[in-house]
Design a protein around this motif. Structure first.
Motif, short mmCIF file in Angstrom:
data_model
loop_
_atom_site.label_atom_id
_atom_site.label_comp_id
_atom_site.label_asym_id
_atom_site.label_seq_id
_atom_site.Cartn_x
_atom_site.Cartn_y
_atom_site.Cartn_z
N UNK A 59 0.82 -1.22 0.00
CA UNK A 59 0.00 0.00 0.00
C UNK A 59 0.85 1.27 0.00
N UNK A 60 1.99 1.23 -0.67
CA UNK A 60 2.84 2.42 -0.80
C UNK A 60 3.80 2.65 0.35
N UNK A 61 3.82 1.75 1.33
CA UNK A 61 4.72 1.88 2.48
C UNK A 61 5.51 0.59 2.64
N UNK A 62 6.56 0.63 3.45
CA UNK A 62 7.37 -0.55 3.71
C UNK A 62 7.02 -1.12 5.08
N UNK A 63 6.86 -2.44 5.14
CA UNK A 63 6.54 -3.16 6.37
C UNK A 63 7.47 -4.35 6.51
N UNK A 64 7.59 -4.86 7.74
CA UNK A 64 8.36 -6.08 7.96
C UNK A 64 7.84 -6.77 9.20
N UNK A 65 8.13 -8.07 9.30
CA UNK A 65 7.74 -8.86 10.47
C UNK A 65 8.95 -9.04 11.36
N UNK A 66 8.71 -8.93 12.66
CA UNK A 66 9.76 -9.11 13.64
C UNK A 66 9.14 -9.77 14.86
N UNK A 67 9.64 -10.91 15.24
CA UNK A 67 9.10 -11.69 16.37
C UNK A 67 7.59 -11.90 16.23
N UNK A 68 7.16 -12.20 15.01
CA UNK A 68 5.76 -12.53 14.77
C UNK A 68 4.81 -11.35 14.66
N UNK A 69 5.32 -10.13 14.75
CA UNK A 69 4.47 -8.94 14.67
C UNK A 69 4.88 -8.10 13.47
N UNK A 70 3.90 -7.47 12.82
CA UNK A 70 4.17 -6.62 11.67
C UNK A 70 4.45 -5.19 12.12
N UNK A 71 5.48 -4.59 11.53
CA UNK A 71 5.86 -3.21 11.86
C UNK A 71 6.00 -2.41 10.58
N UNK A 72 5.68 -1.14 10.64
CA UNK A 72 5.96 -0.25 9.52
C UNK A 72 7.38 0.27 9.69
N UNK A 73 8.13 0.32 8.58
CA UNK A 73 9.53 0.72 8.63
C UNK A 73 9.65 2.16 9.14
N UNK A 74 8.73 3.04 8.73
CA UNK A 74 8.85 4.44 9.13
C UNK A 74 8.69 4.63 10.64
N UNK A 75 7.83 3.85 11.28
CA UNK A 75 7.66 3.98 12.74
C UNK A 75 8.88 3.42 13.48
N UNK A 76 9.43 2.31 12.98
CA UNK A 76 10.62 1.73 13.61
C UNK A 76 11.83 2.63 13.36
N UNK A 77 11.89 3.27 12.20
CA UNK A 77 12.97 4.22 11.93
C UNK A 77 12.94 5.34 12.96
N UNK A 78 11.76 5.85 13.24
CA UNK A 78 11.60 6.90 14.26
C UNK A 78 12.08 6.40 15.62
N UNK A 79 11.66 5.19 15.97
CA UNK A 79 12.06 4.59 17.25
C UNK A 79 13.57 4.46 17.35
N UNK A 80 14.20 3.93 16.31
CA UNK A 80 15.64 3.71 16.36
C UNK A 80 16.42 5.02 16.39
N UNK A 81 15.90 6.06 15.76
CA UNK A 81 16.61 7.34 15.72
C UNK A 81 16.41 8.14 17.01
N UNK A 82 15.17 8.22 17.48
CA UNK A 82 14.86 9.06 18.64
C UNK A 82 14.79 8.29 19.97
N UNK A 83 14.66 6.96 19.90
CA UNK A 83 14.66 6.17 21.13
C UNK A 83 13.30 5.86 21.71
N UNK A 84 12.24 6.43 21.16
CA UNK A 84 10.87 6.18 21.62
C UNK A 84 9.94 6.08 20.43
N UNK A 85 8.81 5.40 20.64
CA UNK A 85 7.79 5.33 19.60
C UNK A 85 7.25 6.72 19.34
N UNK A 86 6.84 7.01 18.11
CA UNK A 86 6.23 8.31 17.84
C UNK A 86 4.93 8.45 18.61
#
Length: 112
Positions: free
Chosen positions: A38-65
């Protein structure tokens, strides 16, 4: 889960790519995460689906948006940190394209 994501994944803010820092299952070190949906990037990690943009935010800033992650240039696959912003949905809605034939203008309402 946040700590596990931080331990296993590496984010490059210049390219927007997330890669594995450790071998995890069939994923190798340096392998990129994300498949297009749907125009975005997603991936599975430990059985759960994540959007790459939200995890990118988490990894850069240290917290979920706190709100919605908006892609400033409207390209859902461009996850460089300079293209992401954490905004309420009402602000995100303002970053939508105008459609041909649309009578919509931001801040203008129909007279009653």
């Amino acid at each position: 889960m946040i700590d596990l994501l931080k331990d296993c994944l590496k984010y490059c803010p210049k390219t927007g790519e997330i890669t594995y820092k450790v071998k995890r299952g069939h994923k190798n070190i340096g392998e990129k995460v994300g498949h297009k949906r749907d125009g975005y990037l997603f991936f599975k990690f430990s059985g759960k689906s994540y959007s790459v943009h939200r995890v990118a935010w988490l990894l850069y800033y240290g917290d979920w948006p706190e709100y919605t992650i908006d892609h400033i240039n409207r390209d859902g696959e461009d996850n460089r940190i300079c293209n992401l912003r954490d905004v309420p949905q009402s602000v995100n809605n303002m970053n939508k394209p105008h459609y041909k034939g649309s009578m919509y203008y931001r801040g203008v309402t129909k007279a009653r």
